[in-house]
Design a protein around this motif. Structure first.
Motif, PDB file in Angstrom:
ATOM      1  N   LYS A   1     -33.758 103.366   8.008  1.00 18.75           N
ATOM      2  CA  LYS A   1     -35.177 103.314   7.627  1.00 18.75           C
ATOM      3  C   LYS A   1     -35.817 104.691   7.714  1.00 18.75           C
ATOM      4  CE  LYS A   1     -39.329 100.464   8.302  1.00 18.75           C
ATOM      5  NZ  LYS A   1     -39.381 100.041   6.881  1.00 18.75           N
ATOM      6  N   ARG A   2     -35.502 105.447   8.773  1.00 19.89           N
ATOM      7  CA  ARG A   2     -36.076 106.789   8.917  1.00 19.89           C
ATOM      8  C   ARG A   2     -35.543 107.731   7.843  1.00 19.89           C
ATOM      9  NH1 ARG A   2     -40.249 109.740   9.322  1.00 19.89           N
ATOM     10  NH2 ARG A   2     -39.963 111.739  10.356  1.00 19.89           N
ATOM     11  N   ALA A   3     -34.241 107.633   7.545  1.00 21.18           N
ATOM     12  CA  ALA A   3     -33.666 108.490   6.501  1.00 21.18           C
ATOM     13  C   ALA A   3     -34.308 108.189   5.148  1.00 21.18           C
ATOM     14  CB  ALA A   3     -32.155 108.284   6.436  1.00 21.18           C
ATOM     15  N   PHE A   4     -34.502 106.907   4.859  1.00 21.09           N
ATOM     16  CA  PHE A   4     -35.150 106.514   3.605  1.00 21.09           C
ATOM     17  C   PHE A   4     -36.581 107.047   3.551  1.00 21.09           C
ATOM     18  CE2 PHE A   4     -37.798 103.531   1.191  1.00 21.09           C
ATOM     19  CZ  PHE A   4     -37.158 103.565  -0.037  1.00 21.09           C
ATOM     20  N   ASP A   5     -37.307 106.941   4.665  1.00 19.63           N
ATOM     21  CA  ASP A   5     -38.687 107.440   4.711  1.00 19.63           C
ATOM     22  C   ASP A   5     -38.754 108.937   4.426  1.00 19.63           C
ATOM     23  OD1 ASP A   5     -39.688 104.952   5.272  1.00 19.63           O
ATOM     24  OD2 ASP A   5     -39.819 105.260   7.429  1.00 19.63           O
ATOM     25  N   LEU A   6     -37.862 109.701   5.050  1.00 22.61           N
ATOM     26  CA  LEU A   6     -37.866 111.159   4.875  1.00 22.61           C
ATOM     27  C   LEU A   6     -37.538 111.547   3.431  1.00 22.61           C
ATOM     28  CD1 LEU A   6     -36.155 112.404   8.164  1.00 22.61           C
ATOM     29  CD2 LEU A   6     -38.511 112.808   7.455  1.00 22.61           C
ATOM     30  N   ILE A   7     -36.491 110.923   2.885  1.00 23.43           N
ATOM     31  CA  ILE A   7     -36.065 111.267   1.526  1.00 23.43           C
ATOM     32  C   ILE A   7     -37.145 110.879   0.517  1.00 23.43           C
ATOM     33  CG2 ILE A   7     -34.375 110.763  -0.284  1.00 23.43           C
ATOM     34  CD1 ILE A   7     -32.304 110.349   1.964  1.00 23.43           C
ATOM     35  N   PHE A   8     -37.667 109.651   0.645  1.00 21.20           N
ATOM     36  CA  PHE A   8     -38.653 109.160  -0.320  1.00 21.20           C
ATOM     37  C   PHE A   8     -39.950 109.965  -0.248  1.00 21.20           C
ATOM     38  CE2 PHE A   8     -41.783 106.317  -2.156  1.00 21.20           C
ATOM     39  CZ  PHE A   8     -41.095 105.744  -3.217  1.00 21.20           C
ATOM     40  N   SER A   9     -40.435 110.218   0.975  1.00 21.35           N
ATOM     41  CA  SER A   9     -41.691 110.956   1.111  1.00 21.35           C
ATOM     42  C   SER A   9     -41.542 112.398   0.623  1.00 21.35           C
ATOM     43  CB  SER A   9     -42.169 110.935   2.564  1.00 21.35           C
ATOM     44  OG  SER A   9     -41.202 111.488   3.437  1.00 21.35           O
ATOM     45  N   THR A  10     -40.383 113.009   0.852  1.00 18.40           N
ATOM     46  CA  THR A  10     -40.143 114.373   0.374  1.00 18.40           C
ATOM     47  C   THR A  10     -40.165 114.423  -1.156  1.00 18.40           C
ATOM     48  OG1 THR A  10     -38.797 114.896   2.327  1.00 18.40           O
ATOM     49  CG2 THR A  10     -38.547 116.329   0.404  1.00 18.40           C
ATOM     50  N   LEU A  11     -39.495 113.447  -1.792  1.00 17.70           N
ATOM     51  CA  LEU A  11     -39.464 113.412  -3.258  1.00 17.70           C
ATOM     52  C   LEU A  11     -40.862 113.192  -3.829  1.00 17.70           C
ATOM     53  CD1 LEU A  11     -36.224 111.294  -3.863  1.00 17.70           C
ATOM     54  CD2 LEU A  11     -36.518 113.758  -4.190  1.00 17.70           C
ATOM     55  N   VAL A  12     -41.640 112.314  -3.206  1.00 18.08           N
ATOM     56  CA  VAL A  12     -42.998 112.047  -3.694  1.00 18.08           C
ATOM     57  C   VAL A  12     -43.859 113.301  -3.585  1.00 18.08           C
ATOM     58  CG1 VAL A  12     -45.130 110.778  -3.211  1.00 18.08           C
ATOM     59  CG2 VAL A  12     -42.944 109.577  -3.246  1.00 18.08           C
ATOM     60  N   MET A  13     -43.757 114.021  -2.454  1.00 21.18           N
ATOM     61  CA  MET A  13     -44.589 115.210  -2.263  1.00 21.18           C
ATOM     62  C   MET A  13     -44.187 116.346  -3.205  1.00 21.18           C
ATOM     63  SD  MET A  13     -45.414 115.388   1.835  1.00 21.18           S
ATOM     64  CE  MET A  13     -43.722 115.262   2.388  1.00 21.18           C
ATOM     65  N   ILE A  14     -42.887 116.397  -3.541  1.00 18.67           N
ATOM     66  CA  ILE A  14     -42.434 117.469  -4.447  1.00 18.67           C
ATOM     67  C   ILE A  14     -42.830 117.156  -5.890  1.00 18.67           C
ATOM     68  CG2 ILE A  14     -40.402 118.592  -5.433  1.00 18.67           C
ATOM     69  CD1 ILE A  14     -39.066 118.352  -2.700  1.00 18.67           C
ATOM     70  N   PHE A  15     -42.417 115.973  -6.373  1.00 22.46           N
ATOM     71  CA  PHE A  15     -42.658 115.635  -7.778  1.00 22.46           C
ATOM     72  C   PHE A  15     -44.099 115.190  -8.018  1.00 22.46           C
ATOM     73  CE2 PHE A  15     -38.047 115.051  -7.334  1.00 22.46           C
ATOM     74  CZ  PHE A  15     -37.607 115.838  -8.385  1.00 22.46           C
ATOM     75  N   GLY A  16     -44.800 114.777  -6.960  1.00 23.83           N
ATOM     76  CA  GLY A  16     -46.181 114.370  -7.122  1.00 23.83           C
ATOM     77  C   GLY A  16     -47.185 115.463  -6.840  1.00 23.83           C
TER      78      GLY A  16
END
Length: 453
Positions: free
Chosen positions: A264-279
């Motif tokens: 769950k933590r790994a998913f949170d880090l990866i997903f939030s990083t992608l959102v902040m970069i592409f968003g």
């Protein structure tokens, strides 16, 4: 002889897969090179592929299953995992042996495409054949239950709801107070001859359990001990061994397993990083719009209760006028709330005001999916109304979205808070990564359709 075919199905799968792999290799070679005789490279590759398949499936226990765990979709997933690992090992071997360039990529890919397709079809045919046999009364196993009450009923109900497993009840023994209870019990088992014996431990003493085990050893029956403890139903239990003693561990809080926490933590880090970069362009655009919509800061920071009640500052785009506190309202009153700016209404309905909370996720204060973090006023209200249920929510990190947020939205009164809490409690009992992904998809639909409440 009892249990004549026990353990046969895993062997059938192993030899069927090996046969399919070799045939797939040969067919792919024929398609690529036609009738040319294979050279030593391909012959050696086929031999190594067979050996690695046996090794891979042994290490990852691909063929270790029983009747209850033998489920078609699970078998398909296990097969695909084994194939991915096998391909990776083969590619690693070719790379380090510096022979990768000599192997046809077309033949290699065709081999696995044909193999996976044929293996999946073979599993479907085997499953269909097993169901046909069991419906005709063959390939059945019998079981007896020693005990009574709710636990005994759960066992019978389990198999009544899953007739495809091929289990048939042959008897039920209710423990009494007879002095020769062990002898009476053994006569019952001798008469019924069950393949599996379920022992409800709440109704049996140590002497009876040992008598059942002794009988099972002589008759080649299997004993399954069933503890009577209601907490097992709502709390996933795992068994670990301290030397030779089995210890049952209950998960008294959601995500208490190290694997669940890590994933769950790994998913949170990866997903939030992608959102902040592409968003990032959307972030910058919204920052400019908020700054122009009304005087005041772009971001709104407010103290909320996190995991274990720890206070942290949640970050959101400001959706209210700077002097909104003069109205003295505790909760948002929806579209008619005079404190909300015109842009703020749009941001709230599309949930875009929540985007900065990915920074909270990255910091570790929040998760992508989880119960919404609450203001102190809501915490005090829920602690007064449903303290035990609310304390359960505090055992996990709050989230940007949740099933309660999707179904209820922003809670403006105690009834809506309680309704949202019930949805979130249900989520905690059925957590899986698939559930999280589905909730994220539903949240995106709410954002696109502007149905945020």
């Amino acid at each position: 002889m009892k249990n004549r075919y026990t353990g046969l199905l895993p062997k059938v799968h192993l030899w069927t897969d090996l046969l399919m792999f070799n045939l797939s290799f040969a067919v792919a070679y024929y398609i690529r090179f036609e009738i040319r005789v294979p050279d030593h490279l391909y012959t050696n590759l086929l031999l190594i592929g067979n050996l690695l398949w046996i090794l891979t499936t042994y290490v990852f226990r691909t063929y270790q299953f029983n009747r209850i765990s033998y489920i078609p979709y699970r078998q398909a997933i296990i097969l695909l995992k084994a194939c991915v690992i096998h391909v990776s090992v083969i590619l690693g071997f070719l790379y380090f042996s510096q022979q990768g360039g000599a192997v046809s990529r077309t033949q290699f890919l065709l081999t696995y495409a044909i193999f996976v397709s044929c293996a999946l079809v073979a599993r479907a045919l085997i499953w269909s054949f097993i169901l046909f046999c069991r419906q005709a009364g063959y390939n059945m196993r019998t079981y007896a239950v020693i005990g009574k009450g709710e636990v005994a009923g759960l066992i019978e109900g389990f198999y009544n709801d899953r007739k495809e497993l091929g289990y048939k009840k042959c008897g039920n023994y209710e423990v009494g107070e007879d002095k020769d209870e062990v002898a009476v019990l053994e006569r019952f088992l001798q008469k019924t001859q069950p393949d599996f014996i379920y022992c409800c431990l709440s109704d049996m003493n140590e002497l009876l359990v040992k008598g059942v085990i002794r009988f099972a050893q002589h008759q080649k029956a299997q004993v399954r001990l069933v503890p009577d403890f209601g907490g097992f139903i709502n709390n996933l239990a795992t068994i670990e061994y301290h030397d030779q003693y089995p210890i049952i561990q209950l998960n008294t809080k959601p995500f208490s397993g190290l694997q669940d926490e890590t994933i769950k933590r790994a998913f949170d880090l990866i997903f939030s990083t992608l959102v902040m970069i592409f968003g990032a362009p959307i972030f910058v655009l919204l920052m400019g719009l908020v700054a122009m919509s009304s005087p005041g800061p772009v971001f709104f920071l407010q103290e909320r209760s996190g995991r274990w009640g720890k206070i942290f500052k949640v970050i959101k785009f400001r959706t209210m006028y700077q002097d909104a506190d003069k109205f003295g309202l505790k909760h948002s009153q929806g579209d008619h709330d005079p404190r909300i700016t015109p842009l703020g209404r749009l941001l709230r309905r599309s949930r875009l005001d929540e985007l900065p909370q990915f920074l909270n996720v990255f910091k570790g204060d929040m998760s992508i999916v989880g119960p919404r973090p609450l203001f102190r006023y809501d915490v005090d209200m829920l602690m007064q109304e449903v303290p035990q249920e609310f304390m359960t929510l505090l055992t996990v990190k709050p989230g940007i979205t949740s099933i309660g947020q999707i179904k209820v939205g922003y809670a403006s009164n105690i009834d809506e808070n309680l309704e949202r809490l019930r949805y979130d409690l249900n989520y905690l009992t059925k957590y899986s990564m698939v559930t999280d992904v589905m909730l994220i998809v539903q949240t995106i639909q709410v954002m696109l359709m502007g149905r945020g409440r």
